[in-house]
Design an enzyme around this catalytic site. Structure first.
Site, PDB file in Angstrom:
ATOM      1  N   TYR A 140      -1.306  -3.212  -3.070  1.00 25.72           N
ATOM      2  CA  TYR A 140      -1.567  -4.168  -1.993  1.00 25.72           C
ATOM      3  C   TYR A 140      -3.068  -4.248  -1.715  1.00 25.72           C
ATOM      4  O   TYR A 140      -3.638  -5.336  -1.663  1.00 25.72           O
ATOM      5  CB  TYR A 140      -0.809  -3.780  -0.723  1.00 25.72           C
ATOM      6  CG  TYR A 140      -1.237  -4.572   0.493  1.00 25.72           C
ATOM      7  CD1 TYR A 140      -0.875  -5.914   0.622  1.00 25.72           C
ATOM      8  CD2 TYR A 140      -2.010  -4.000   1.497  1.00 25.72           C
ATOM      9  CE1 TYR A 140      -1.279  -6.659   1.728  1.00 25.72           C
ATOM     10  CE2 TYR A 140      -2.411  -4.729   2.606  1.00 25.72           C
ATOM     11  CZ  TYR A 140      -2.043  -6.060   2.710  1.00 25.72           C
ATOM     12  OH  TYR A 140      -2.453  -6.797   3.803  1.00 25.72           O
ATOM     13  N   LYS A 144      -5.564  -7.527  -2.203  1.00 25.89           N
ATOM     14  CA  LYS A 144      -6.289  -8.098  -1.062  1.00 25.89           C
ATOM     15  C   LYS A 144      -7.802  -7.931  -1.226  1.00 25.89           C
ATOM     16  O   LYS A 144      -8.576  -8.813  -0.831  1.00 25.89           O
ATOM     17  CB  LYS A 144      -5.818  -7.453   0.249  1.00 25.89           C
ATOM     18  CG  LYS A 144      -4.396  -7.828   0.642  1.00 25.89           C
ATOM     19  CD  LYS A 144      -4.214  -9.327   0.863  1.00 25.89           C
ATOM     20  CE  LYS A 144      -4.771  -9.758   2.194  1.00 25.89           C
ATOM     21  NZ  LYS A 144      -4.526 -11.187   2.488  1.00 25.89           N
TER      22      LYS A 144
END
Length: 164
Positions: A140, A144
């Site tokens: 994740y 990002k």
């Protein structure tokens, strides 16, 4: 004025949609899911931010894009989903918005990438840290981080991008 909210059916996106409506903007949502509380004055486009065609169509005739859509969480069957949705999705939205002459692009990042780069656990988030890819913990954060880098590069190149 018309705004596009990618991920406008999600938690954060739905709140942004409500605020934009309160301010009198016309709103378009690009999301895979139909909004839980559909409003007659909101245009919903079903699709993925990773799809060139749909992002191009969604960014047509809008003044501002709030890019909120993302693959959140700590786990997926395939960790590549985080990079595909978060990084590639941001790239597609940024390119489409710029190609369609959008006057402002608001890219939603995450404090997680700042926390990954902090040396002192539990310390307040420090926005002056300069995270590196090797600082990122988990798929994740990597996705990002890469998406934010794309947004910052676009801004440095003159695109009307703000990162929050």
């Amino acid at each position: 004025m018309r705004a596009l909210v990618t991920g406008g059916s999600g938690f954060l996106g739905s709140h942004i949609v409500d605020l934009l409506l309160e301010r009198g903007l016309r709103v378009r949502i690009l999301d895979l899911a139909r909004p839980e509380r559909p409003a007659s004055d909101v245009e919903w486009m079903q699709g993925s931010i990773t799809d060139d065609h749909i992002t191009h169509q969604a960014t047509k005739d809008v003044d501002v894009v709030f890019h909120v859509a993302a693959k959140a969480g700590l786990w997926a069957r395939d960790d590549r989903e985080f990079a595909e949705i978060n990084d590639l999705g941001a790239q597609r939205v940024l390119q489409a918005a710029q190609a369609n002459g959008v006057s402002k692009i608001v890219h939603t990042s995450t404090e997680s990438i700042l926390k990954c780069a902090q040396q002192t656990p539990g310390a307040p988030t420090d926005e002056t840290v300069e995270p590196q890819l090797e600082d990122m913990v988990g798929a994740y954060c990597v996705g990002k981080f890469l998406a934010e880098k794309r947004a910052m590069e676009a801004a440095r190149a003159g695109a009307p991008v703000v990162v929050v």
